[in-house]
Design a protein around this motif. Structure first.
Motif, PDB file in Angstrom:
ATOM      1  N   UNK A 110      23.614  49.067  21.110  1.00 52.42           N
ATOM      2  CA  UNK A 110      23.883  49.091  19.721  1.00 52.42           C
ATOM      3  C   UNK A 110      23.689  50.437  18.873  1.00 52.42           C
ATOM      4  N   UNK A 111      24.226  50.921  17.854  1.00 51.55           N
ATOM      5  CA  UNK A 111      24.002  52.110  17.167  1.00 51.55           C
ATOM      6  C   UNK A 111      23.095  51.881  16.299  1.00 51.55           C
ATOM      7  N   UNK A 112      22.044  52.477  16.011  1.00 50.10           N
ATOM      8  CA  UNK A 112      21.091  52.510  14.979  1.00 50.10           C
ATOM      9  C   UNK A 112      21.563  53.797  14.086  1.00 50.10           C
ATOM     10  N   UNK A 121      30.670  46.012   9.786  1.00 50.89           N
ATOM     11  CA  UNK A 121      30.360  45.313  10.531  1.00 50.89           C
ATOM     12  C   UNK A 121      29.931  45.739  11.925  1.00 50.89           C
ATOM     13  N   UNK A 122      31.156  46.426  12.336  1.00 53.27           N
ATOM     14  CA  UNK A 122      31.155  46.953  13.649  1.00 53.27           C
ATOM     15  C   UNK A 122      31.693  48.598  13.441  1.00 53.27           C
ATOM     16  N   UNK A 123      31.261  49.466  14.491  1.00 56.02           N
ATOM     17  CA  UNK A 123      31.775  50.684  14.383  1.00 56.02           C
ATOM     18  C   UNK A 123      32.710  51.126  15.506  1.00 56.02           C
ATOM     19  N   UNK A 124      33.533  52.080  15.497  1.00 58.10           N
ATOM     20  CA  UNK A 124      34.254  52.852  16.425  1.00 58.10           C
ATOM     21  C   UNK A 124      33.254  53.878  16.717  1.00 58.10           C
ATOM     22  N   UNK A 125      33.007  54.188  18.158  1.00 59.62           N
ATOM     23  CA  UNK A 125      32.448  55.312  18.376  1.00 59.62           C
ATOM     24  C   UNK A 125      32.645  56.583  17.953  1.00 59.62           C
ATOM     25  N   UNK A 126      34.032  56.958  17.802  1.00 64.55           N
ATOM     26  CA  UNK A 126      34.495  58.118  17.311  1.00 64.55           C
ATOM     27  C   UNK A 126      34.084  58.314  15.744  1.00 64.55           C
ATOM     28  N   UNK A 182      29.484  48.352  18.528  1.00 61.10           N
ATOM     29  CA  UNK A 182      30.583  49.150  18.672  1.00 61.10           C
ATOM     30  C   UNK A 182      31.949  48.207  19.006  1.00 61.10           C
ATOM     31  N   UNK A 183      33.147  48.747  18.392  1.00 65.43           N
ATOM     32  CA  UNK A 183      34.274  48.128  18.748  1.00 65.43           C
ATOM     33  C   UNK A 183      34.658  48.505  20.235  1.00 65.43           C
TER      34      UNK A 183
END
Length: 304
Positions: free
Chosen positions: A165-167, A178-183, A260-261
């Motif tokens: 998960x991203x912090x 709510x969710x992120x794309x890595x890019x 992440x998505x």
């Protein structure tokens, strides 16, 4: 009726001589004769024919001999198992761990097939390389290890595979999602342990960023997860990735954790032990690992 009476009966039945049976049992002949007579009285049947110089089995004695042997065999199995359990209970099971197992260590202990066996665990927090070397040298019985699937002299049992998960700072606009794309994180400095410190994590994350279409911009040197999170929470630009099991370490309301998505970034966790591990422990740990895998897989399905 006592088990020693069965033992004496079988010895006489196999020797067909009270004297030789007594020698075999390392006791006096009168004791053997006395206990066999007592057994016959308790069974209310004669086991031996003593009417001639030779000792022979009566029909009842021949019929009971196989069952007597089975009784003694069961006793031997009982004693052997008790000895194995005593040995296992007396010896601590030494396990190397990382600092970010969180609830997964509880999941592992809960999954042990025989939690009441009395097995005592001792845990040592060590770096990944040292954990493997300690297992190989026999100073640890097993070790939790991420990303390493094979090494000379060691066996690896798959435990779980959690998505990272991203912090990032809670004040950053991306934290509103709510969710992120890595890019989406391409413009932020990545705070991560160097490749020399954690090659599995570094290579996995950098490969995922390149697959998403960007080269990550590395931030200041990574000095530890807690320090990095504190700096990000204090306003330093940047992001990092965490194992879900370490999420409990985040107590600051200044840090946002976001999944992440798309294809998750995952690093598989294994339990490493020696190739020549004791069969009983190998069987126990294999069953435990399978149970942990099923539990974690079910949890991840529920999160999707």
């Amino acid at each position: 009726m006592e088990l020693r009476q069965i033992q004496y009966f079988i010895a006489v039945a196999e020797e067909l001589h009270f004297g030789r049976a007594a020698e075999r049992l390392h006791i006096g002949q009168p004791a053997v004769s006395q206990q066999v007579r007592r057994l016959e009285r308790e069974l209310r049947t004669q086991l031996f024919d003593r009417s001639s110089r030779a000792v022979t089995l009566t029909p009842a004695g021949r019929a009971l001999l196989p069952e007597g042997r089975e009784l003694l065999k069961a006793l031997d199995c009982f004693v052997a198992k008790a000895e194995r359990l005593a040995t296992r209970n007396e010896a601590a099971f030494r396990v190397g761990i990382s600092s970010a197992l969180g609830q997964r260590l509880d999941d592992f202990l809960d999954a042990l097939p025989d939690p009441g066996s009395g097995t005592r665990f001792e845990f040592q927090t060590l770096d990944a390389h040292t954990r493997l070397e300690e297992v190989r040298a026999g100073r640890l019985d097993a070790a939790f290890i991420r990303g390493v699937e094979n090494a000379p002299g060691l066996r690896f049992l798959t435990l779980w595979c959690d998505p990272l998960v991203v912090a990032l700072p809670v004040v950053h606009p991306l934290a509103e999602r709510d969710r992120l794309d890595l890019v989406d994180l391409a413009g932020l400095p990545l705070r991560i342990a160097s490749r020399s410190e954690n090659p599995v994590l570094f290579d996995t994350v950098v490969a995922a960023c390149r697959k998403a279409g960007f080269e990550p911009a590395l931030g200041p040197p990574f000095t530890g997860l807690q320090d990095t999170l504190a700096e990000i929470g204090a306003g330093a630009a940047g992001w990092t990735l965490m194992y879900p099991t370490a999420a409990g370490m985040v107590s600051s309301r200044r840090i946002a954790l976001r999944p992440l998505n798309g294809e998750p970034i995952t690093i598989r966790m294994f339990l490493a032990l020696r190739e020549d591990a004791e069969p009983g422990r190998l069987e126990l740990l294999t069953a435990t690992s399978a149970k942990v895998r099923r539990k974690v897989a079910e949890e991840n399905r529920q999160l999707d």
